[in-house]
Design a protein around this motif. Structure first.
Motif, mmCIF file in Angstrom:
data_model
loop_
_atom_site.group_PDB
_atom_site.id
_atom_site.type_symbol
_atom_site.label_atom_id
_atom_site.label_comp_id
_atom_site.label_asym_id
_atom_site.label_seq_id
_atom_site.Cartn_x
_atom_site.Cartn_y
_atom_site.Cartn_z
ATOM 1 N N LEU A 164 2.681 5.570 12.976
ATOM 2 C CA LEU A 164 3.332 6.470 12.104
ATOM 3 C C LEU A 164 4.783 6.764 12.672
ATOM 4 O O LEU A 164 5.842 6.861 11.819
ATOM 5 C CB LEU A 164 2.609 7.682 11.777
ATOM 6 C CG LEU A 164 1.457 7.422 11.158
ATOM 7 C CD1 LEU A 164 0.775 8.951 10.413
ATOM 8 C CD2 LEU A 164 1.582 6.619 9.932
ATOM 9 N N TYR B 12 8.023 2.589 11.539
ATOM 10 C CA TYR B 12 7.447 3.420 10.227
ATOM 11 C C TYR B 12 7.949 4.783 10.205
ATOM 12 O O TYR B 12 7.642 5.600 9.514
ATOM 13 C CB TYR B 12 5.881 3.346 10.421
ATOM 14 C CG TYR B 12 5.092 2.075 9.766
ATOM 15 C CD1 TYR B 12 5.087 1.874 8.446
ATOM 16 C CD2 TYR B 12 4.956 1.245 10.762
ATOM 17 C CE1 TYR B 12 4.492 0.807 8.082
ATOM 18 C CE2 TYR B 12 4.271 -0.026 10.455
ATOM 19 C CZ TYR B 12 3.954 -0.413 8.885
ATOM 20 O OH TYR B 12 3.421 -1.306 8.436
ATOM 21 N N THR C 13 7.277 7.723 7.356
ATOM 22 C CA THR C 13 6.503 8.766 7.765
ATOM 23 C C THR C 13 7.381 10.276 7.383
ATOM 24 O O THR C 13 6.904 10.935 6.732
ATOM 25 C CB THR C 13 6.394 8.939 9.134
ATOM 26 O OG1 THR C 13 5.416 7.847 9.413
ATOM 27 C CG2 THR C 13 5.476 10.066 9.540
ATOM 28 N N PRO D 2 2.812 7.203 0.161
ATOM 29 C CA PRO D 2 2.041 7.053 1.453
ATOM 30 C C PRO D 2 0.952 6.138 1.496
ATOM 31 O O PRO D 2 0.781 5.358 2.329
ATOM 32 C CB PRO D 2 1.463 8.626 1.911
ATOM 33 C CG PRO D 2 1.449 9.284 0.400
ATOM 34 C CD PRO D 2 2.325 8.808 -0.482
ATOM 35 N N PHE E 271 2.114 2.314 3.816
ATOM 36 C CA PHE E 271 1.457 2.193 5.249
ATOM 37 C C PHE E 271 0.222 1.261 4.904
ATOM 38 O O PHE E 271 -0.510 1.271 4.039
ATOM 39 C CB PHE E 271 0.942 3.550 5.612
ATOM 40 C CG PHE E 271 2.098 4.421 5.819
ATOM 41 C CD1 PHE E 271 2.730 4.288 7.338
ATOM 42 C CD2 PHE E 271 2.463 5.355 4.892
ATOM 43 C CE1 PHE E 271 3.858 5.257 7.466
ATOM 44 C CE2 PHE E 271 3.555 5.976 5.339
ATOM 45 C CZ PHE E 271 4.402 6.047 6.551
ATOM 46 N N ALA F 113 -1.749 8.443 7.161
ATOM 47 C CA ALA F 113 -0.487 8.581 6.732
ATOM 48 C C ALA F 113 -0.536 9.585 5.540
ATOM 49 O O ALA F 113 0.235 10.662 5.411
ATOM 50 C CB ALA F 113 0.332 7.397 6.016
#
Length: 459
Positions: free
Chosen positions: A248, A253, A257, A372, A376, A384
């Motif tokens: 994350l 990412y 996040t 989310p 992800f 996430a």
């Protein structure tokens, strides 16, 4: 990239799964809202101070912070189905125990555990639902999970009103215990729900994954199709570990996040405070306090929160996710500023402004769990969702704790202006970082865009 699940026909299986997964949000809305009504009877009976009332209101949110962070990771590691009913059993136990609680520390402790269980359900249920839904239905049905939240909130105020009218002294105990009935209902509905085929395939259980797709969708799929998307530049092209917080916050990412956590926080901090202590807010504008009128007024605002989700559900699939969330945040600021600069507004106008704010919240509301889940991959999807939920509940807990103190210390005007400022921060976060995932397959949308693909972000 597998298209079997993405392009599968929408069937009764999806409808039942969506209903089963809505249990967590509905219970969250109910559990967090019913305490706002219950404290009206609890405070004089137990002799609670303002600080104690604030702590009781915030305790479930603090529990959600812990539960989201812990159980999101655990869900990615051991599976969605394993924990699908355990969290509801915990909610039943805590709800029933609340009936006999007569000390502040015990009420706080029980609501803390309730919050942990509710937060556990979000990454479990929404990731499971996202991994079964076809593209055309994904945004709508993930967005409808927040509709269940507001349905639970509205139901809480209806139940609270009935108990206030007919329950007499001690009715607050029945209010807190009443959530056990809803928990038992969803325990029945969830029986027989399958594990996610994407999670099974990513954890070396390919034959089971193929079998559940065949059973519930009536279509054939290969293990290779289900495991595509299991690597990413976030881990240097290596297979990423399940439930890894490191992923994350990897360079690929990190922005996603922060985006999911921050826009969620900026949205729910004023929202939760408003729903938890709605009667106190309306009382500050002159609506008679300590009566059924302020409870009904807060119930009306909660109902408008629910109604506002429906045009937003349409907008995210027509206009897109990014323009919907940006416009919503921009418009949400207006009624809060209005109330901030006119703190002596008549109660009727204040109620209209708060209802306008509630209606405009629909955009970020329906994207709280959509974003989310879409941004992800399977290995960290629940992580996430859990992390975003935890971050949002930090803001919600702080807002819920500070709101009654702010009302008594600063007044309603500055309190509303602070809510407007936080909403403006949410707008800035969305302008800078919101991506467009409309019409994109789940395994595609969850891969980070290459530098040559900026259209995914700003489309």
């Amino acid at each position: 990239m597998s298209t079997v699940i993405d392009n599968a026909p929408y069937t009764a299986f999806h409808r039942r799964l969506a209903l089963a997964c809505s249990g967590g949000p509905l219970l969250d809305g109910y559990i967090l809202s019913i305490v706002g009504v219950a404290v009206t009877g609890m405070q004089p009976e137990l002799g609670l101070s303002t600080a104690a009332v604030s702590l009781i209101g915030a305790s479930a949110l603090i529990g959600m912070f812990v539960g989201g962070a812990v159980f999101g990771v655990l869900t990615d590691k051991i599976g969605r189905e394993v924990m699908y009913t355990a969290d509801l059993l915990v909610m039943v136990a805590c709800s029933v125990a609340s009936f006999w609680a007569d000390q502040v520390w015990l009420i706080v402790a029980l609501r803390f555990v309730l919050g942990m269980a509710v937060a556990a359900d979000y990454p479990i249920a929404t990731s499971l639902l996202a991994e079964w839904l076809p593209i055309k239905e994904r945004g709508r049905l993930l967005g409808k999970q927040i509709v269940a939240w507001y349905a639970g909130s509205v139901l809480a105020y209806v139940v609270g009103y009935l108990f206030l009218q007919f329950g007499g002294n001690g009715s607050w105990r029945w209010m807190l215990a009443s959530s056990a009935v809803l928990c038992l209902f969803f325990l029945v509905i969830r029986r027989g729900s399958p594990e996610s085929p994407l999670w099974l395939a990513q954890h070396g259980r390919g034959e089971e994954a193929v079998a559940v797709v065949r059973k519930h969708l009536g279509r054939e799929v290969t293990v290779a199709e289900l495991t595509s998307g299991g690597t990413d530049e976030a881990t240097g092209g290596e297979q990423m570990g399940a439930g890894s917080l490191r992923v994350l916050f990897s360079p690929a990412y990190r922005r996603r996040t922060l985006f999911c956590g921050l826009f969620f926080l900026c949205q729910v901090a004023p929202l939760f405070a408003m729903l938890t202590f709605g009667p106190a807010i309306l009382g500050s504008f002159g609506l008679p306090g300590g009566t059924v009128m302020d409870t009904l007024g807060t119930g009306l605002i909660s109902l408008v929160f629910l109604v506002g989700c429906y045009p937003a559900l349409r907008a995210i699939d027509t206009r897109g996710r990014r323009p919907t969330i940006i416009l919503s945040f921009a418009l949400m600021i207006v009624p809060l500023v209005f109330l901030g600069v006119w703190p002596t507004a008549p109660a009727a106008l204040a109620l209209i402004a708060l209802c306008a704010y509630a209606f405009l919240c629909g955009g970020p509301n329906v994207l709280d769990w959509t974003y989310p889940n879409e941004l992800f991959p399977t290995q960290v999807r629940a992580t996430a969702v859990g992390f975003a939920t935890s971050v949002s509940r930090v803001g919600a807990a702080v807002g819920t704790y500070l709101l009654p103190l702010s009302l008594s210390g600063l007044g309603i005007g500055p309190t509303m202006l602070m809510a407007a400022a936080l909403t403006a921060v949410g707008l800035l976060v969305c302008v800078l970082w919101a991506e467009e995932t409309k019409g994109v397959g789940l395994q595609t949308s969850s891969q980070t865009p290459a530098p040559s693909e900026p259209e995914l972000i700003h489309a």
